[in-house]
Design a protein around this motif. Structure first.
Motif, PDB file in Angstrom:
ATOM      1  N   CYS A 236      37.518  81.771  90.326  1.00 54.12           N
ATOM      2  CA  CYS A 236      38.063  81.629  88.977  1.00 54.12           C
ATOM      3  C   CYS A 236      38.638  82.937  88.458  1.00 54.12           C
ATOM      4  N   ARG A 237      39.915  82.914  88.115  1.00 49.10           N
ATOM      5  CA  ARG A 237      40.565  84.098  87.536  1.00 49.10           C
ATOM      6  C   ARG A 237      40.370  84.161  86.031  1.00 49.10           C
ATOM      7  N   SER A 238      40.372  82.986  85.399  1.00 41.04           N
ATOM      8  CA  SER A 238      40.143  82.883  83.957  1.00 41.04           C
ATOM      9  C   SER A 238      39.648  81.474  83.667  1.00 41.04           C
ATOM     10  N   VAL A 239      39.105  81.291  82.475  1.00 41.79           N
ATOM     11  CA  VAL A 239      38.606  79.971  82.067  1.00 41.79           C
ATOM     12  C   VAL A 239      38.881  79.805  80.584  1.00 41.79           C
ATOM     13  N   ARG A 240      39.187  78.568  80.203  1.00 40.55           N
ATOM     14  CA  ARG A 240      39.431  78.287  78.785  1.00 40.55           C
ATOM     15  C   ARG A 240      38.881  76.917  78.441  1.00 40.55           C
ATOM     16  N   ARG A 241      38.535  76.786  77.192  1.00 43.32           N
ATOM     17  CA  ARG A 241      38.031  75.504  76.685  1.00 43.32           C
ATOM     18  C   ARG A 241      39.226  74.663  76.267  1.00 43.32           C
TER      19      ARG A 241
ATOM     20  N   GLY B 258      15.057  88.217  85.069  1.00 40.07           N
ATOM     21  CA  GLY B 258      14.295  87.008  84.825  1.00 40.07           C
ATOM     22  C   GLY B 258      15.137  85.749  84.984  1.00 40.07           C
ATOM     23  N   PRO B 259      14.520  84.676  85.466  1.00 38.49           N
ATOM     24  CA  PRO B 259      15.274  83.449  85.704  1.00 38.49           C
ATOM     25  C   PRO B 259      15.920  82.872  84.443  1.00 38.49           C
ATOM     26  N   GLY B 260      15.279  83.016  83.295  1.00 38.83           N
ATOM     27  CA  GLY B 260      15.864  82.495  82.050  1.00 38.83           C
ATOM     28  C   GLY B 260      17.151  83.219  81.687  1.00 38.83           C
ATOM     29  N   GLU B 261      17.145  84.544  81.804  1.00 42.56           N
ATOM     30  CA  GLU B 261      18.348  85.336  81.512  1.00 42.56           C
ATOM     31  C   GLU B 261      19.487  84.966  82.459  1.00 42.56           C
ATOM     32  N   VAL B 262      19.150  84.850  83.739  1.00 42.66           N
ATOM     33  CA  VAL B 262      20.152  84.533  84.752  1.00 42.66           C
ATOM     34  C   VAL B 262      20.719  83.141  84.515  1.00 42.66           C
ATOM     35  N   TYR B 263      19.838  82.190  84.239  1.00 41.21           N
ATOM     36  CA  TYR B 263      20.280  80.816  83.976  1.00 41.21           C
ATOM     37  C   TYR B 263      21.255  80.779  82.798  1.00 41.21           C
ATOM     38  N   GLU B 264      20.893  81.419  81.702  1.00 41.22           N
ATOM     39  CA  GLU B 264      21.748  81.398  80.510  1.00 41.22           C
ATOM     40  C   GLU B 264      23.110  82.038  80.778  1.00 41.22           C
ATOM     41  N   PHE B 265      23.129  83.107  81.546  1.00 43.21           N
ATOM     42  CA  PHE B 265      24.397  83.767  81.862  1.00 43.21           C
ATOM     43  C   PHE B 265      25.297  82.855  82.688  1.00 43.21           C
TER      44      PHE B 265
ATOM     45  N   GLU C 140      32.297  80.689  80.264  1.00 42.68           N
ATOM     46  CA  GLU C 140      33.133  81.841  79.937  1.00 42.68           C
ATOM     47  C   GLU C 140      32.837  83.048  80.829  1.00 42.68           C
ATOM     48  N   HIS C 141      31.665  83.070  81.449  1.00 42.70           N
ATOM     49  CA  HIS C 141      31.284  84.171  82.330  1.00 42.70           C
ATOM     50  C   HIS C 141      31.806  84.018  83.758  1.00 42.70           C
TER      51      HIS C 141
ATOM     52  N   GLY D 275      25.291  91.920  91.125  1.00 42.60           N
ATOM     53  CA  GLY D 275      25.674  93.216  90.578  1.00 42.60           C
ATOM     54  C   GLY D 275      25.903  93.170  89.082  1.00 42.60           C
ATOM     55  N   VAL D 276      26.603  92.147  88.628  1.00 42.45           N
ATOM     56  CA  VAL D 276      26.890  92.011  87.188  1.00 42.45           C
ATOM     57  C   VAL D 276      25.584  91.853  86.422  1.00 42.45           C
TER      58      VAL D 276
END
Length: 135
Positions: free
Chosen positions: A39-44, A17-24, A29-30, A129-130
């Motif tokens: 992107c290998r990693s991400v941090r705040r 669903g588009p809502g699930e995909v949008y939120e992900f 962090e994803h 895939g994810v």
């Protein structure tokens, strides 16, 4: 006066669903899970996100959350340089389409542009895939 940039919009169909995909996607962090080419990693870091990329650290800012599926985000590979990456999630029956527009940046060769397109195509296939496994 700057000239119009060459672009390529890439899409992938996701059986979620588009809502699930949008939120992900909206959660920075994803990024390492679905955009390993970028992107290998991400941090705040206080009010911004820092992505560790093959070209070094880049700040990344998504537009505010919205009900229209707009996931545009800006990356800053160097101070004073801001690159827009337009991205959308569009409903398609029970699933959705994820669209990403790649711009040929000033000074970028056609070969580099083609490489960027391939990286985004690969990342969108990884995203599919994810999402189809996780959600």
């Amino acid at each position: 006066m700057t000239s119009v940039q060459k672009t390529k919009t890439i899409s992938v169909t996701v059986d979620r669903g588009p809502g699930e995909v949008y939120e992900f996607i909206a959660n920075p962090e994803h990024l390492p899970q679905w955009a390993p080419g970028f992107c290998r990693s991400v941090r705040r870091a206080e009010e911004e996100w820092i992505a560790e990329t093959p070209d070094g650290p880049m700040t990344i800012h998504f537009v505010p959350g919205n009900e229209f599926g707009v996931l545009d985000h800006y990356v800053s590979p160097a101070p004073g340089q801001l690159i827009l990456n337009p991205m959308r999630v569009i409903p398609n029956g029970p699933g959705c389409e994820v669209l990403f527009t790649v711009f040929q940046q000033p000074g970028m060769s056609d070969e580099q542009f083609t490489t960027d397109i391939r990286l985004v195509e690969n990342d969108l296939q990884t995203l599919k895939g994810v999402l189809e496994r996780l959600l």
